[in-house]
Scaffold this motif. Structure first.
Motif, PDB file in Angstrom:
ATOM      1  N   THR A 217      85.609 -48.228 155.206  1.00  0.00           N
ATOM      2  CA  THR A 217      84.441 -47.474 153.596  1.00  0.00           C
ATOM      3  C   THR A 217      83.904 -48.049 152.982  1.00  0.00           C
ATOM      4  O   THR A 217      83.225 -48.310 152.315  1.00  0.00           O
ATOM      5  N   THR A 218      85.222 -48.050 152.695  1.00  0.00           N
ATOM      6  CA  THR A 218      85.503 -48.645 150.778  1.00  0.00           C
ATOM      7  C   THR A 218      84.874 -49.940 150.897  1.00  0.00           C
ATOM      8  O   THR A 218      83.951 -50.517 150.218  1.00  0.00           O
TER       9      THR A 218
ATOM     10  N   THR B  69      81.509 -50.125 150.979  1.00  0.00           N
ATOM     11  CA  THR B  69      80.674 -50.099 149.941  1.00  0.00           C
ATOM     12  C   THR B  69      80.860 -51.082 148.432  1.00  0.00           C
ATOM     13  O   THR B  69      79.913 -51.197 148.017  1.00  0.00           O
TER      14      THR B  69
ATOM     15  N   HIS C 109      78.067 -52.714 149.758  1.00  0.00           N
ATOM     16  CA  HIS C 109      77.129 -52.675 149.278  1.00  0.00           C
ATOM     17  C   HIS C 109      76.626 -52.675 147.842  1.00  0.00           C
ATOM     18  O   HIS C 109      75.120 -52.959 147.523  1.00  0.00           O
ATOM     19  N   ARG C 110      77.292 -52.881 146.988  1.00  0.00           N
ATOM     20  CA  ARG C 110      77.187 -52.268 145.731  1.00  0.00           C
ATOM     21  C   ARG C 110      77.046 -53.563 144.997  1.00  0.00           C
ATOM     22  O   ARG C 110      76.320 -54.909 143.557  1.00  0.00           O
TER      23      ARG C 110
ATOM     24  N   PRO D 209      84.935 -43.915 146.415  1.00  0.00           N
ATOM     25  CA  PRO D 209      83.518 -44.727 146.240  1.00  0.00           C
ATOM     26  C   PRO D 209      83.393 -45.356 144.994  1.00  0.00           C
ATOM     27  O   PRO D 209      82.369 -46.900 144.833  1.00  0.00           O
TER      28      PRO D 209
ATOM     29  N   ARG E  49      82.505 -48.912 143.670  1.00  0.00           N
ATOM     30  CA  ARG E  49      81.578 -49.404 142.392  1.00  0.00           C
ATOM     31  C   ARG E  49      82.802 -50.007 141.207  1.00  0.00           C
ATOM     32  O   ARG E  49      81.458 -51.245 141.348  1.00  0.00           O
TER      33      ARG E  49
END
Length: 331
Positions: free
Chosen positions: A56-57, A60, A63-64, A152, A156
């Motif tokens: 998941t990290t 994230t 995505h950033r 999260p 980012r």
């Protein structure tokens, strides 16, 4: 063979991602990078305590990074380019030569790698940016947090630091509130109050314990147990074994929240007449949330059945009216 791999990769990248490469506000070309520059994000390595949070990290982080209008690929995309055995060889090697070869195989000049570790109660996220053309590291980030909810945000922040090493900047995302309660959960209240026994100058101290369940920030159900002492000619002990009711809070987005509520229960007096009777209680008051979980409150209540009984019997016990001050914690 390499040209064929690059062709397959081009077809595997969504057209929307290719179109986004030329869109403001933070384009790769703004920093002197070629439009459509590809960046490959490897899945974060992790120790056993943090292994469940690594995928998941990684997402994230990716995505950033994509907010800078780069073509961002992850390990799920590598299967379209190389076989399983070759994947294991490339992804299992952390040497500079392997990283450069991985970048060439993926058609990605820049590669992001790192690891997530949980050491006691602390999460440590370390990530780095590698240039597969010049075979050198360009940037490195280290983020630490003691709260899982902040992970999260730290991912980012790590992505922003890596983008800065390329001369790219993306709009900062607002930090989420540090402590946000859910719409449902338990409430626990301790109250110290008094009942108006025969007049305003003859009061009885009362201790109340309330356990509640909120369905939303406005509506909650509660179970209250209270006990009080009255020092008159005879010692009176009043106890409410259980008051079951509901409460509605107004202005739930503000610190000061008025409320109304009601409930049904059992009222008893001990060491005096030994009365036991049902009760119907209406209550109202206000709570001030000086923190999202803690509130100070003031509450007034009236037992409608008791007041009606005393009115018909022409008695003035006054025990049917109460006032309390307390503190509430929302889980």
């Amino acid at each position: 063979m390499r040209l064929l791999a690059l062709l397959i990769l081009t077809l595997a990248v969504p057209a929307s991602a290719q179109e986004d490469a030329g869109v403001a506000p933070a384009q790769a070309s703004d920093a002197g990078l070629p439009a459509g520059t590809t960046l490959f994000v490897m899945t974060l390595e992790a120790n056993p305590a943090a292994a469940q949070y690594a995928p998941t990290t990684t997402q994230t982080l990716a995505h950033r990074l994509s907010a800078a209008k780069l073509n961002v690929l992850t390990q799920t995309d590598i299967a379209a380019v190389v076989g399983r055995e070759r994947q294991a060889q490339l992804l299992g090697c952390a040497e500079t030569g392997c990283m450069a070869e991985l970048g060439q195989a993926m058609g990605a000049r820049y590669i992001v790698s790192g690891r997530l570790d949980k050491l006691g109660d602390q999460f440590v996220l370390v990530s780095s940016l590698f240039d597969s053309v010049t075979s050198r590291a360009l940037g490195r980030s280290r983020q630490e947090t003691d709260e899982l909810e902040e992970l999260p945000q730290k991912a980012r922040a790590a992505a922003d630091e890596l983008l800065a090493s390329l001369g790219l900047n993306v709009p900062a995302e607002p930090a989420p509130p540090k402590d946000v309660i859910s719409g449902s959960g338990f409430n626990l209240s301790f109250k110290l109050g008094t009942q108006f026994f025969t007049s305003l100058v003859a009061l009885t101290p009362q201790l109340e314990l309330e356990l509640g369940w909120r369905f939303s920030r406005s509506w909650s159900a509660f179970l209250q147990v209270s006990a009080g002492l009255a020092f008159t000619e005879k010692l009176n002990v009043t106890i409410t074994p259980g008051l079951l009711g509901v409460r509605y809070n107004f202005r739930t987005d503000a610190s000061l929240q008025p409320f109304l509520g009601g409930g049904v229960g059992i009222f008893a007096t001990l060491l005096n007449a030994g009365r036991v009777r049902p009760s119907i209680v209406l209550l109202g008051g206000t709570q001030y949330y000086f923190w999202d979980r803690f509130a100070l409150g003031a509450e007034a209540s009236v037992d409608l059945l008791g007041a009606a009984y005393e009115f018909t019997e022409q008695r003035t016990g006054g025990i049917n009216f109460g006032f309390s001050l307390g503190i509430t914690y929302r889980f």
